[in-house]
Motif scaffolding. Structure first.
Motif, PDB file in Angstrom:
ATOM      1  N   CYS A  22      -6.085  -5.119   5.574  1.00  0.00           N
ATOM      2  CA  CYS A  22      -6.316  -3.669   5.509  1.00  0.00           C
ATOM      3  C   CYS A  22      -7.733  -3.312   5.963  1.00  0.00           C
ATOM      4  O   CYS A  22      -7.934  -2.362   6.721  1.00  0.00           O
ATOM      5  CB  CYS A  22      -6.066  -3.145   4.095  1.00  0.00           C
ATOM      6  N   ALA A  23      -8.713  -4.068   5.491  1.00  0.00           N
ATOM      7  CA  ALA A  23     -10.105  -3.814   5.885  1.00  0.00           C
ATOM      8  C   ALA A  23     -10.275  -4.044   7.383  1.00  0.00           C
ATOM      9  O   ALA A  23     -10.941  -3.266   8.076  1.00  0.00           O
ATOM     10  CB  ALA A  23     -11.053  -4.701   5.086  1.00  0.00           C
ATOM     11  N   GLY A  24      -9.658  -5.104   7.900  1.00  0.00           N
ATOM     12  CA  GLY A  24      -9.752  -5.368   9.334  1.00  0.00           C
ATOM     13  C   GLY A  24      -9.136  -4.265  10.163  1.00  0.00           C
ATOM     14  O   GLY A  24      -9.694  -3.836  11.175  1.00  0.00           O
ATOM     15  N   ALA A  26      -8.742  -1.169   9.231  1.00  0.00           N
ATOM     16  CA  ALA A  26      -9.572   0.033   9.081  1.00  0.00           C
ATOM     17  C   ALA A  26     -10.742  -0.007  10.060  1.00  0.00           C
ATOM     18  O   ALA A  26     -11.079   1.005  10.690  1.00  0.00           O
ATOM     19  CB  ALA A  26     -10.074   0.152   7.644  1.00  0.00           C
ATOM     20  N   PHE A  27     -11.361  -1.169  10.198  1.00  0.00           N
ATOM     21  CA  PHE A  27     -12.468  -1.272  11.144  1.00  0.00           C
ATOM     22  C   PHE A  27     -11.982  -1.223  12.588  1.00  0.00           C
ATOM     23  O   PHE A  27     -12.658  -0.711  13.465  1.00  0.00           O
ATOM     24  CB  PHE A  27     -13.268  -2.560  10.910  1.00  0.00           C
ATOM     25  N   TRP A  28     -10.781  -1.766  12.839  1.00  0.00           N
ATOM     26  CA  TRP A  28     -10.250  -1.779  14.185  1.00  0.00           C
ATOM     27  C   TRP A  28      -9.935  -0.366  14.679  1.00  0.00           C
ATOM     28  O   TRP A  28     -10.212  -0.018  15.821  1.00  0.00           O
ATOM     29  CB  TRP A  28      -8.981  -2.635  14.213  1.00  0.00           C
ATOM     30  N   ALA A  30     -11.088   2.522  13.332  1.00  0.00           N
ATOM     31  CA  ALA A  30     -12.108   3.511  12.978  1.00  0.00           C
ATOM     32  C   ALA A  30     -12.702   4.116  14.245  1.00  0.00           C
ATOM     33  O   ALA A  30     -12.825   3.480  15.283  1.00  0.00           O
ATOM     34  CB  ALA A  30     -13.204   2.859  12.144  1.00  0.00           C
ATOM     35  N   PRO A  32     -15.517   5.078  16.572  1.00  0.00           N
ATOM     36  CA  PRO A  32     -16.872   4.546  16.714  1.00  0.00           C
ATOM     37  C   PRO A  32     -17.916   5.640  16.516  1.00  0.00           C
ATOM     38  O   PRO A  32     -17.710   6.791  16.917  1.00  0.00           O
ATOM     39  CB  PRO A  32     -16.902   4.013  18.147  1.00  0.00           C
TER      40      PRO A  32
END
Length: 114
Positions: A22-24, A26-28, A30, A32
């Motif tokens: 989930c965190a990965g 979210a960063f993917w 997001a 910029p």
């Protein structure tokens, strides 16, 4: 008992893996961050040409829109107009104490009298 501890360990490991995924994601996905540029205000000098002030009927707020005229100068114009009557031409405003001919010249196209 050992089977129960093993299940708990697997469950915790799967929870950690799911949280990592989930965190990965979210960063993917997001947006910029771009560096913020300071916001600049639009140039209002061009708009001033569309604002015309009739010197014999304008109130203090309208007079303050003219270049170089603040609240004190606007009040001086109002007092002069009340004492001596309406202006015959824009150039007559230069007779008001505190108003210079250069200020009146800068009002070209913005101030008029009827």
């Amino acid at each position: 008992m050992q089977n129960k501890k093993r299940r708990e360990g697997v469950f915790l490991l799967l929870c950690l893996a799911a949280a990592g995924v989930c965190a990965g994601l979210a960063f993917w996905f997001a947006v910029p961050l771009h560096p913020q540029t300071p916001q600049t205000l639009p140039d209002t000098k061009a708009l001033a040409a569309y604002t015309q002030v009739e010197l014999n009927t304008a109130d203090a707020d309208a007079l303050c829109t003219l270049p170089g005229v603040g609240p004190r100068s606007a009040q001086a114009i109002l007092d002069y107009r009340a004492q001596y009557g309406p202006f015959a031409q824009v150039e007559d405003v230069a007779q008001v104490p505190g108003i210079t001919q250069a200020m009146v010249d800068s009002w070209a196209g913005q101030a008029y009298v009827r």
